[in-house]
Design a protein around this motif. Structure first.
Motif, PDB file in Angstrom:
ATOM      1  N   ARG A  33       4.601   3.798  -5.973  1.00  0.00           N
ATOM      2  CA  ARG A  33       5.359   2.717  -5.341  1.00  0.00           C
ATOM      3  C   ARG A  33       4.916   2.676  -3.891  1.00  0.00           C
ATOM      4  O   ARG A  33       5.067   3.652  -3.162  1.00  0.00           O
ATOM      5  N   VAL A  34       4.350   1.567  -3.457  1.00  0.00           N
ATOM      6  CA  VAL A  34       3.733   1.476  -2.140  1.00  0.00           C
ATOM      7  C   VAL A  34       4.645   0.779  -1.147  1.00  0.00           C
ATOM      8  O   VAL A  34       5.243  -0.256  -1.455  1.00  0.00           O
ATOM      9  N   VAL A  35       4.725   1.360   0.051  1.00  0.00           N
ATOM     10  CA  VAL A  35       5.410   0.713   1.169  1.00  0.00           C
ATOM     11  C   VAL A  35       4.319   0.198   2.099  1.00  0.00           C
ATOM     12  O   VAL A  35       3.658   0.973   2.786  1.00  0.00           O
ATOM     13  N   MET A  36       4.120  -1.104   2.102  1.00  0.00           N
ATOM     14  CA  MET A  36       3.090  -1.731   2.916  1.00  0.00           C
ATOM     15  C   MET A  36       3.658  -2.062   4.289  1.00  0.00           C
ATOM     16  O   MET A  36       4.678  -2.749   4.391  1.00  0.00           O
ATOM     17  N   CYS A  37       3.004  -1.580   5.348  1.00  0.00           N
ATOM     18  CA  CYS A  37       3.478  -1.798   6.718  1.00  0.00           C
ATOM     19  C   CYS A  37       2.397  -2.494   7.543  1.00  0.00           C
ATOM     20  O   CYS A  37       1.211  -2.176   7.407  1.00  0.00           O
ATOM     21  N   ASP A  38       2.825  -3.410   8.403  1.00  0.00           N
ATOM     22  CA  ASP A  38       1.867  -4.094   9.275  1.00  0.00           C
ATOM     23  C   ASP A  38       2.632  -4.880  10.320  1.00  0.00           C
ATOM     24  O   ASP A  38       3.815  -5.193  10.140  1.00  0.00           O
ATOM     25  N   ILE A  39       1.952  -5.216  11.406  1.00  0.00           N
ATOM     26  CA  ILE A  39       2.531  -6.072  12.436  1.00  0.00           C
ATOM     27  C   ILE A  39       2.406  -7.547  12.059  1.00  0.00           C
ATOM     28  O   ILE A  39       3.156  -8.391  12.556  1.00  0.00           O
ATOM     29  N   LEU A  40       1.480  -7.859  11.156  1.00  0.00           N
ATOM     30  CA  LEU A  40       1.230  -9.246  10.740  1.00  0.00           C
ATOM     31  C   LEU A  40       2.204  -9.606   9.615  1.00  0.00           C
ATOM     32  O   LEU A  40       1.899  -9.458   8.433  1.00  0.00           O
ATOM     33  N   ALA A  41       3.372 -10.088   9.992  1.00  0.00           N
ATOM     34  CA  ALA A  41       4.473 -10.249   9.044  1.00  0.00           C
ATOM     35  C   ALA A  41       4.144 -11.195   7.891  1.00  0.00           C
ATOM     36  O   ALA A  41       4.404 -10.877   6.725  1.00  0.00           O
ATOM     37  N   GLU A  59       6.904  -2.397  -1.603  1.00  0.00           N
ATOM     38  CA  GLU A  59       7.894  -2.682  -0.570  1.00  0.00           C
ATOM     39  C   GLU A  59       7.125  -3.119   0.677  1.00  0.00           C
ATOM     40  O   GLU A  59       5.935  -2.832   0.809  1.00  0.00           O
ATOM     41  N   THR A  60       7.802  -3.772   1.604  1.00  0.00           N
ATOM     42  CA  THR A  60       7.148  -4.152   2.861  1.00  0.00           C
ATOM     43  C   THR A  60       8.010  -3.754   4.042  1.00  0.00           C
ATOM     44  O   THR A  60       9.249  -3.710   3.940  1.00  0.00           O
TER      45      THR A  60
END
Length: 251
Positions: A33-41, A59-60
C-alpha cells in the motif's frame, strides 16, 4: 515481483512524476500500500488516480520538503493510517539547478538546493522513524545520484547535495540499525524523465555513449533495485550504495 512487498505500507516522496511515480507504481504492483507524497498537488492526484485504475492501493499526501511544518503535518496525517514498513526518499530539487560553474553559482540557489535535498531528506527521515520502528525489518531507501560519484561539472549544488545523501545514508544506517531499520541508497544515472528534459543533449549523449550498457536510461531500469532494498531479500543489507547507471561509473 508480485507479492514481494505484500501487506506493507511504504511512503514515496516526489511521487507525482518521473522516477518517484515509477517507484510508487512498481511498489504498489509488488503488493504494498503506497503513500505517494509530493508538493505538486494536482499531478499527485492525477498519478494516484492512474495507479488506482490498475487496482492497487494508493494514498496521497501533499508535502513541501522546504517546510519543516509541512513535513510534520504530512507525517501526522500519515501516522493516522498506522505504521509504515518503508520510506523512499526520492523528492529533490533538480530542475533548473545546473548549467553554472562553481564560480557562477549564487548563494540563494545553493541554499535552496541544500534546504530541499539535504535538510528535507533528513527531516522526512526523522519524521518517519517512529512509524518505521513499529515494523520489523523496516527500510529506508535514499535516492542519490551517480553525479556524486563522477563529479559532474556545472551542477555543483546538486552534486554536493547527493554526496551528502550518500554520507547521510551511512550515518543513518549506524544510528537506526539498533531499531532494526535498514538504510541504503540507490544512485541512478541520468534518466529520461520530466526533470531531465532541461539537460543539454550533449550531457545525455555523454551518458548514453559512455555506459558499459550503452543507451538511454529509463525509470523502469531503476525500479528493481529499489524493490530489492525495500524487500525481505535485503533484511541484512544496510549502509550500502548501489549505483544503477548501466555502468557509466563503477563503485
Amino acid at each position: 515481483m508480485n507479492g514481494l512487498l505484500a501487506d506493507r505500507r511504504i511512503v514515496v516522496t516526489g511521487a507525482a512524476r518521473g522516477l518517484g511515480r515509477s517507484f510508487a507504481a512498481a511498489i504498489a504492483q509488488a503488493g504494498a500500500r503506497v503513500v505517494m507524497c509530493d508538493i505538486l498537488a494536482q499531478e499527485l492526484q492525477d498519478s494516484a488516480a492512474m495507479l488506482r485504475e490498475q487496482g492497487v492501493q494508493v494514498e496521497t499526501q501533499v508535502i513541501d520538503l522546504a517546510s519543516p511544518s509541512s513535513i510534520t503535518a504530512a507525517f501526522s496525517a500519515i501516522a493516522k493510517g498506522g505504521a509504515i514498513a518503508g520510506l523512499v526518499n526520492n523528492a529533490a530539487l533538480a530542475t533548473g539547478v545546473g548549467g553554472k560553474t562553481m564560480m557562477e553559482y549564487d548563494i540563494d540557489l545553493w541554499d535552496k538546493v541544500m534546504q530541499v535535498n539535504v535538510r528535507g531528506t533528513w527531516l522526512v527521515s526523522q519524521a518517519a522513524v517512529p512509524l518505521l520502528a513499529q515494523t520489523p525489518h523496516a527500510k529506508i531507501v535514499n535516492i542519490a545520484s551517480d553525479t556524486a560519484l563522477w563529479g559532474a561539472p556545472r551542477l555543483m549544488a546538486y552534486v554536493a547535495s547527493k554526496g551528502a545523501i550518500i554520507s547521510m545514508t551511512r550515518s543513518m544506517a549506524r544510528e537506526l540499525g539498533p531499531q532494526g531499520i535498514c538504510v541504503n541508497a540507490v544512485a541512478p544515472g541520468l534518466t529520461r524523465v520530466e526533470a531531465t528534459e532541461y539537460v543539454p543533449a550533449e550531457r545525455h549523449q555523454l551518458y548514453e555513449q559512455g555506459r558499459a550498457l550503452s543507451g538511454a536510461q529509463h525509470p523502469d531500469d531503476v525500479n528493481g533495485s529499489v524493490l530489492y532494498l525495500l524487500s525481505p531479500l535485503a533484511d541484512f543489507v544496510t549502509g550500502q550504495l548501489l549505483p544503477v547507471n548501466g555502468g557509466f561509473v563503477f563503485n
